[in-house]
Design an enzyme around this catalytic site. Structure first.
Site, PDB file in Angstrom:
ATOM      1  N   ARG A   1      17.868  40.742  24.027  1.00 22.71           N
ATOM      2  CA  ARG A   1      17.593  40.156  22.708  1.00 22.71           C
ATOM      3  C   ARG A   1      18.759  39.342  22.142  1.00 22.71           C
ATOM      4  NH1 ARG A   1      15.651  45.250  19.532  1.00 22.71           N
ATOM      5  NH2 ARG A   1      16.424  46.335  21.383  1.00 22.71           N
TER       6      ARG A   1
ATOM      7  N   SER B   1      59.652   6.099   4.053  1.00 25.35           N
ATOM      8  CA  SER B   1      58.201   6.170   4.237  1.00 25.35           C
ATOM      9  C   SER B   1      57.712   5.212   5.312  1.00 25.35           C
ATOM     10  CB  SER B   1      57.500   5.821   2.923  1.00 25.35           C
ATOM     11  OG  SER B   1      57.808   6.806   1.968  1.00 25.35           O
TER      12      SER B   1
END
Ligand code: UD1
Ligand code: CA
Length: 487
Positions: A23, A416
């Site tokens: 199952r 950055s």
């Protein structure tokens, strides 16, 4: 615990695990499906090992290759016995006794698919067995819906168990009995052996029922008692994925409650998932939608979540981890991670460091107080203490063939939108200008600028975009400012 200590050292435990598990509708053996991050079989083995058995046998059958392979990983000392055809639990135990046929003393029989059963319960069962001087002692539960289980038929005085009757063999009166057989027993080995030999398939299912050993023992005038467990979850098996999730939920509820009682704040138990291998110190706070897995440990004062999954991550005291996915990483004390961070294996963030928003790290050692706050990828990196990595910095660690390392010295500052083309080193106390594509060593105290210089072309808008709004804006601005730029 001294009583429990005495219950240790049973002669053998036989774990039945040969059934098909149809199952589950899975190509994976039912026993390998997980509850709280461990296979159901591993839970069964842990419970059995609480009895420190001299022999531990797992009876395998369906998908036995998978089960055996799994056992060599999690419990290589365990002996397996093969049941070729699933002719019933009696046949399964016969197979289980084959490798330990001359065993004397107590034999515990249990199932591989009852994950909430604890070692303490097995110890209690053995204790009850010894206290009664039983030939057989079985674990039972009283259920409102006993359908499907073997029913416990007691003697007239209610003390001993007379027989176990399987659902398909019950009379209407027996079907009303609410006490059920959990399938977990302690047997005296000699009684078990003889009892198994006496079994027949003369029943509704044409199987060899282990449960019939009870009648056998009573017919010999031996004693059989049951231990009724009020915690019904411990006796429940898993047959399908609906039960599997219910079992996971209940197991998790227990882990969460245990953590709360030990001083952990868990804001939403319904959306907090823990593995039983996780270690949480008192005064940890866990916010909703958080899953802590594997060997994860969290030190006191740390806050995890919301929306965080950590697998094998060590979190230091007072750290904060928000909306993060991490695995095999170390987060230092008072460090801060997220929101929206992805920590891959080999990430080590130092004390007070930061891995911020939309940052991915891999094999990156980030020193104390160093910060990678925004929109970056740091792979194969060593970042010194107090360094600051600007927004949008990419550690380009892969040239398509090999991975290389980038070293950023302590208290350095990377501007950055820089690409650090590995292998490359920025020394201690150096600067890298924003927008650089860095390929060469930067010495201590230097500023590296690795990008094209800015060039302005005066009058370009007037000659190429005359009559546009941009042109008019430029004319208006020009009335106010003379000669905006010179090369
Ligand atoms: C069995 C008991 C029943 C009890 C129930 C509890 C018998 C005859 N009945 O029911 O009284 O209420 O457990 O769950 O024992 N297995 C094998 N080989 C086999 C058959 C089973 O290894 O040939 C294993 C299964 O993998 C499973 C366990 O034994 O782990 C129980 O089997 P299952 O078919 O679920 O139980 P029942 O026989 O229906
Ligand atoms: Ca069956």
């Amino acid at each position: 615990m001294s009583d429990q200590a005495q219950a240790r050292g049973v002669a053998g435990v036989v774990v039945l695990a040969a059934g098909a598990g149809t199952r589950m509708k899975s190509t994976k053996s039912k026993l390998l499906h997980q509850v709280a991050g461990r296979s159901m079989l591993s839970h069964a083995i842990s419970a059995a090992e609480a009895l420190t058995p001299q022999n531990l046998v797992v009876v395998v059958g369906h998908q036995r290759e998978q089960v055996e392979e799994h056992l060599t990983e999690i419990a290589p000392h365990v002996v397996t016995a093969v049941q070729e055809n699933q002719n019933g639990t009696g046949d399964a135990v016969r197979c289980g006794l084959a490798p330990i046929h001359d065993i004397t003393g107590e034999v515990v029989v249990t199932y591989g698919d009852v994950p909430l059963l604890t070692g303490e319960t097995l110890i209690d069962l053995v204790e009850a067995h010894r206290a009664h001087g039983d030939a057989v002692t079985l674990l039972t539960a009283e259920l409102d819906e006993p359908h499907g289980y073997g029913r416990i038929v007691r003697d007239a005085d209610g003390d001993q168990v007379a027989a176990i009757v399987e659902q398909k063999d019950t009379t209407p009166e027996q079907a009303e009995i609410r006490e059920i057989n959990a399938g977990i027993y302690v047997f005296e080995a000699d009684v078990l052996r003889e009892g198994l030999e006496s079994l027949t398939t003369d029943n509704a299912q044409g199987e060899l029922y282990l449960t019939d050993v009870v009648k056998f023992a009573r017919n010999k005038g031996l004693s059989v008692h049951s231990m009724v467990l009020t915690d019904r979850w411990q006796t429940e098996g898993v047959n399908d994925r609906v039960q599997l999730s219910a079992m996971n939920k209940e197991y998790n509820r227990r882990l969460v409650e245990k953590a709360q009682r030990a001083g952990v704040t868990i804001v939403d138990p319904d959306t907090t998932w823990l593995h039983d291998t996780v270690d949480l110190a008192p005064d940890v706070t866990i916010l909703p939608n958080t899953s802590l897995e594997g060997a994860t440990s969290v030190a006191s004062g740390a806050t995890i979540g919301p929306d965080t999954t950590l697998v094998d991550v060590e979190v230091g005291e007072g750290a904060t981890v928000i909306r993060t996915h991490g695995s095999l990483a170390v987060i230092g004390a008072d460090a801060s991670v997220g929101p929206f961070a992805y920590l891959r294996p080999g990430t080590e963030l130092g004390t007070g460091g930061k891995i911020g928003t939309f940052v991915e790290t891999k094999n990156a050692k980030i020193g104390a107080g160093a910060k990678v706050p925004h929109l970056s990828y740091a792979g194969d990196a060593e970042i010194g203490e107090g360094a600051n990595i600007g927004a949008g910095t990419i550690f380009a660690n892969y040239d398509g063939v090999t991975k290389s390392k980038t070293v950023i010295g302590k208290h350095s500052f990377v501007g950055s939108n820089t690409v650090l083309v590995a292998p490359v080193t920025v020394s201690d106390g150096a600067y890298v200008a924003a927008g650089s594509a860095l390929t060469d060593l930067v010495g201590p105290g230097e500023l590296a600028i690795a990008r094209g210089r800015q060039r302005n072309i005066p009058g370009w808008v007037e000659s190429r975009r005359a009559g546009t709004k941009t042109h008019r804006a430029a004319q208006e601005a020009g009335d106010n400012v003379e000669g905006s730029s010179e090369q």
